[in-house]
Design an enzyme around this catalytic site. Structure first.
Site, mmCIF file in Angstrom:
data_model
loop_
_atom_site.group_PDB
_atom_site.id
_atom_site.type_symbol
_atom_site.label_atom_id
_atom_site.label_comp_id
_atom_site.label_asym_id
_atom_site.label_seq_id
_atom_site.Cartn_x
_atom_site.Cartn_y
_atom_site.Cartn_z
ATOM 1 C CE1 TYR A 168 -3.891 2.266 0.638
ATOM 2 C CE2 TYR A 168 -2.601 3.130 2.458
ATOM 3 C CZ TYR A 168 -3.692 3.219 1.618
ATOM 4 O OH TYR A 168 -4.584 4.263 1.758
HETATM 5 N N1 LIG Z 1 -9.873 5.466 5.455
HETATM 6 C C1 LIG Z 1 -8.600 5.794 5.722
HETATM 7 O O1 LIG Z 1 -8.123 5.712 6.867
HETATM 8 C C2 LIG Z 1 -7.709 6.276 4.619
HETATM 9 C C3 LIG Z 1 -6.488 6.846 4.981
HETATM 10 C C4 LIG Z 1 -5.650 7.316 3.979
HETATM 11 C C5 LIG Z 1 -6.051 7.246 2.665
HETATM 12 N N2 LIG Z 1 -7.249 6.674 2.342
HETATM 13 C C6 LIG Z 1 -7.612 6.618 0.935
HETATM 14 O O2 LIG Z 1 -8.908 7.152 0.776
HETATM 15 C C7 LIG Z 1 -9.543 6.527 -0.338
HETATM 16 C C8 LIG Z 1 -10.897 5.977 0.088
HETATM 17 O O3 LIG Z 1 -10.697 5.084 1.172
HETATM 18 P P1 LIG Z 1 -11.897 4.548 2.063
HETATM 19 O O4 LIG Z 1 -11.320 4.263 3.397
HETATM 20 O O5 LIG Z 1 -13.078 5.425 1.919
HETATM 21 O O6 LIG Z 1 -12.139 3.119 1.328
HETATM 22 P P2 LIG Z 1 -13.426 2.175 1.220
HETATM 23 O O7 LIG Z 1 -12.887 0.816 0.973
HETATM 24 O O8 LIG Z 1 -14.368 2.375 2.353
HETATM 25 O O9 LIG Z 1 -14.110 2.714 -0.128
HETATM 26 C C9 LIG Z 1 -13.408 2.584 -1.344
HETATM 27 C C10 LIG Z 1 -14.371 2.597 -2.500
HETATM 28 O O10 LIG Z 1 -13.575 2.403 -3.691
HETATM 29 C C11 LIG Z 1 -14.190 1.409 -4.489
HETATM 30 N N3 LIG Z 1 -13.183 0.706 -5.298
HETATM 31 C C12 LIG Z 1 -12.182 -0.093 -4.866
HETATM 32 N N4 LIG Z 1 -11.515 -0.599 -5.903
HETATM 33 C C13 LIG Z 1 -12.102 -0.102 -7.022
HETATM 34 C C14 LIG Z 1 -11.867 -0.276 -8.402
HETATM 35 N N5 LIG Z 1 -10.920 -1.099 -8.864
HETATM 36 N N6 LIG Z 1 -12.646 0.401 -9.284
HETATM 37 C C15 LIG Z 1 -13.641 1.212 -8.835
HETATM 38 N N7 LIG Z 1 -13.923 1.391 -7.540
HETATM 39 C C16 LIG Z 1 -13.165 0.742 -6.636
HETATM 40 C C17 LIG Z 1 -14.877 0.464 -3.500
HETATM 41 O O11 LIG Z 1 -15.918 -0.279 -4.142
HETATM 42 C C18 LIG Z 1 -15.391 1.447 -2.448
HETATM 43 O O12 LIG Z 1 -16.677 1.936 -2.762
HETATM 44 C C19 LIG Z 1 -8.561 5.461 -0.833
HETATM 45 O O13 LIG Z 1 -7.772 6.023 -1.873
HETATM 46 C C20 LIG Z 1 -7.696 5.202 0.375
HETATM 47 O O14 LIG Z 1 -6.425 4.701 0.041
HETATM 48 C C21 LIG Z 1 -8.096 6.179 3.291
#
Ligand SMILES: NC(=O)c1ccc[n+]([C@@H]2O[C@H](COP(=O)([O-])OP(=O)(O)OC[C@H]3O[C@@H](n4cnc5c(N)ncnc54)[C@H](O)[C@@H]3O)[C@@H](O)[C@H]2O)c1
Length: 268
Positions: A168
């Site tokens: 990641y």
């Molecule tokens: N939640 C955290 O703590 C956190 C921290 C840092 C960064 N992020 C980043 O924030 C973003 C969102 O994270 P989140 O926690 O809301 O994730 P989540 O898993 O709750 O939601 C992610 C969404 O992306 C969609 N998705 C995944 N792979 C896909 C693909 N190949 N094509 C289309 N859609 C796809 C999933 O279906 C889901 O609806 C990501 O880029 C993640 O790396 C999250």
């Protein structure tokens, strides 16, 4: 010397600078978590929002539009699949201009001990998080008019590292590189490329993996995971993404802004 000359916005009032009325926005991974919060804020600001997700896009779009003046539609798209991206972006563009792209979709799958990890584990994460982000950006930015904004949802793992999340972290460092590189490459077209780097945010995706991450040592070398008395909320991130999408940020490009309550930047 750039061929693009940015307009002087000094005479515009805040109401105009903060409005996204008349603009089209594509939010990948907008069906849940941080992406859904971003889609909500952009729609509230008047944008015509298209949620692109591999699961649940239409349901989330319907929920965000219900009983409100918001214009949100959903399309099924897998960002790692080039044909799906081509078709999805073409269909989103049929609804009008695409002026804002938020590359939010990504997967988080802890690596644990890197010496026991398979090459396929790394490949799968890079394919979605890096190649996926690139190919959506290519398809959307090639249709964008000057003044367009691309915002990548990176991570503090795109700026620093923690134990247990090698693949990641490698993918998110690559997205930081994409952000900086594309900011330079697209500046002549008047397109800004920026990023946000969230710390830990309560989302369905994190709930699925946080226990494994902590067991693998994530965060042990850092101050507490809950500074400011609570974990981050999706809307904490969405408000900063919204700022970067608007003309308030017209002089910002190439930056990845930490949105993590100072945990890494100040307390570490
Ligand atoms: N939640 C955290 O703590 C956190 C921290 C840092 C960064 N992020 C980043 O924030 C973003 C969102 O994270 P989140 O926690 O809301 O994730 P989540 O898993 O709750 O939601 C992610 C969404 O992306 C969609 N998705 C995944 N792979 C896909 C693909 N190949 N094509 C289309 N859609 C796809 C999933 O279906 C889901 O609806 C990501 O880029 C993640 O790396 C999250």
């Amino acid at each position: 010397m750039s061929t693009y000359v940015a307009p002087d916005l000094t005479s515009l009032g805040l109401a105009q600078l903060t409005s996204l009325a008349g603009r089209g926005a594509l939010v990948t991974g907008g069906a849940r978590g941080i992406g859904a919060a971003i889609a909500t804020r952009l729609a509230e600001a008047g944008a015509r929002v298209v949620i692109a997700d591999r699961d649940g896009a239409e349901e989330r779009a319907a929920a965000l539009s219900a009983g409100r003046d918001h214009r949100v539609t959903g399309i099924t798209m897998d960002i790692a699949d080039e044909e799906s991206v081509r078709a999805g972006v073409a269909s989103a563009a049929e609804g009008g201009s695409l002026d804002v792209l938020v590359n939010n979709a990504a997967i988080l799958d802890p690596t644990g001990d890197p010496l026991g990890a398979s090459s396929d584990h790394l490949r799968r994460i890079l394919d979605v998080n890096v190649v996926g982000t690139f190919q959506v950006t290519r398809e959307v930015a090639s249709r964008m008019a000057p003044g367009g904004s691309v915002v990548n949802v990176v991570s503090t793992s795109g700026l620093r590292v923690s134990k247990g999340t090698m693949a990641y972290a490698a993918s998110k460092h690559a997205v930081t590189g994409l952000t900086r590189s594309l900011a330079l490459e697209l500046s002549d077209r008047g397109i800004r490329v920026t990023g946000v780097a969230p710390g830990i945010v309560s989302t369905p995706g994190v709930a699925e993996v946080i226990d494994d991450m902590v067991a693998f040592g994530y965060g042990n070398d850092r101050p507490p995971l809950q500074p400011f008395g609570r974990q981050g909320l999706p809307d904490d991130i969405a408000r900063v993404v919204y700022f970067l999408c608007t003309d308030l940020a017209s002089w910002v490009s190439g930056q990845v802004i930490g949105v993590e309550s100072g945990r890494l930047e100040v307390l570490a």
